[in-house]
Design an enzyme around this catalytic site. Structure first.
Site, PDB file in Angstrom:
ATOM      1  N   ASP A  35       0.851  -1.188   0.000  1.00 32.09           N
ATOM      2  CA  ASP A  35       0.000   0.000   0.000  1.00 32.09           C
ATOM      3  C   ASP A  35       0.891   1.245   0.000  1.00 32.09           C
ATOM      4  O   ASP A  35       1.905   1.283   0.694  1.00 32.09           O
ATOM      5  CB  ASP A  35      -0.900  -0.011   1.239  1.00 32.09           C
ATOM      6  CG  ASP A  35      -2.023   0.999   1.160  1.00 32.09           C
ATOM      7  OD1 ASP A  35      -1.729   2.212   1.152  1.00 32.09           O
ATOM      8  OD2 ASP A  35      -3.191   0.585   1.100  1.00 32.09           O
ATOM      9  N   ILE A  36       0.513   2.262  -0.782  1.00 29.93           N
ATOM     10  CA  ILE A  36       1.337   3.476  -0.845  1.00 29.93           C
ATOM     11  C   ILE A  36       1.134   4.378   0.386  1.00 29.93           C
ATOM     12  O   ILE A  36       1.933   5.274   0.622  1.00 29.93           O
ATOM     13  CB  ILE A  36       1.109   4.283  -2.142  1.00 29.93           C
ATOM     14  CG1 ILE A  36      -0.339   4.751  -2.261  1.00 29.93           C
ATOM     15  CG2 ILE A  36       1.552   3.489  -3.350  1.00 29.93           C
ATOM     16  CD1 ILE A  36      -0.557   5.777  -3.359  1.00 29.93           C
ATOM     17  N   VAL A 104     -10.800   3.233  -3.246  1.00 35.98           N
ATOM     18  CA  VAL A 104     -10.678   2.782  -4.635  1.00 35.98           C
ATOM     19  C   VAL A 104     -11.774   1.752  -4.866  1.00 35.98           C
ATOM     20  O   VAL A 104     -11.842   0.749  -4.155  1.00 35.98           O
ATOM     21  CB  VAL A 104      -9.286   2.167  -4.912  1.00 35.98           C
ATOM     22  CG1 VAL A 104      -9.202   1.644  -6.338  1.00 35.98           C
ATOM     23  CG2 VAL A 104      -8.185   3.195  -4.650  1.00 35.98           C
ATOM     24  N   HIS A 108     -10.469  -4.971  -2.958  1.00 35.69           N
ATOM     25  CA  HIS A 108      -9.115  -5.192  -2.469  1.00 35.69           C
ATOM     26  C   HIS A 108      -9.145  -5.619  -1.006  1.00 35.69           C
ATOM     27  O   HIS A 108      -9.976  -5.170  -0.230  1.00 35.69           O
ATOM     28  CB  HIS A 108      -8.208  -3.977  -2.680  1.00 35.69           C
ATOM     29  CG  HIS A 108      -8.716  -2.685  -2.119  1.00 35.69           C
ATOM     30  ND1 HIS A 108      -9.758  -1.975  -2.677  1.00 35.69           N
ATOM     31  CD2 HIS A 108      -8.315  -1.968  -1.049  1.00 35.69           C
ATOM     32  CE1 HIS A 108      -9.960  -0.868  -1.988  1.00 35.69           C
ATOM     33  NE2 HIS A 108      -9.108  -0.851  -0.980  1.00 35.69           N
TER      34      HIS A 108
END
Length: 122
Positions: A35-36, A104, A108
């Site tokens: 994950d960013i 998003v 996920h």
């Protein structure tokens, strides 16, 4: 499996290779990457390569794919440094919809681990 694609979806762009990611796993149907904006020392995302907007759109035919995601999660958690059960561990999170915090709209699975990260997200 045929892969549906949403050209406006950031995760579909990552699957297509248009946006770089720090991958930790990939096969024909799944992709996992860091994950960013991590919540914890270990924070991975496991996504299906096919575009499914959220858990609310999951159909019976997706059951094998979801099962594979759940089986992959502990393997990747261990590989990425989560301490073993029962002293260690990890958390699995699937946000569904805006009110749940889904940012998003592509299904996920968050795999979150490390020393007590839960205090930051609960």
């Amino acid at each position: 499996m045929q892969h549906d694609h949403d050209p406006d979806c950031i995760f579909c762009k990552i699957v297509a290779g248009d946006i770089p990611s720090k991958k930790v796993y990939e096969d024909d149907d799944l992709l996992a990457f860091h994950d960013i904006s991590p919540w914890a020392p270990i924070h991975l995302l496991i996504i299906p390569k096919t575009h499914i907007p959220s858990m609310a759109q999951v159909q019976p035919e997706h059951a094998p794919l979801l099962g594979r995601m759940m089986v992959l999660a502990p393997q990747l958690a261990k590989e990425q440094g989560c301490e073993p059960f029962p002293e260690g561990g990890f958390r699995l999170v699937v946000n569904t919809g805006d009110e749940s915090g889904q940012e998003v709209h592509h299904l996920h699975l968050h795999v979150v681990g490390g020393p007590h990260p839960w205090k930051q997200i609960l």
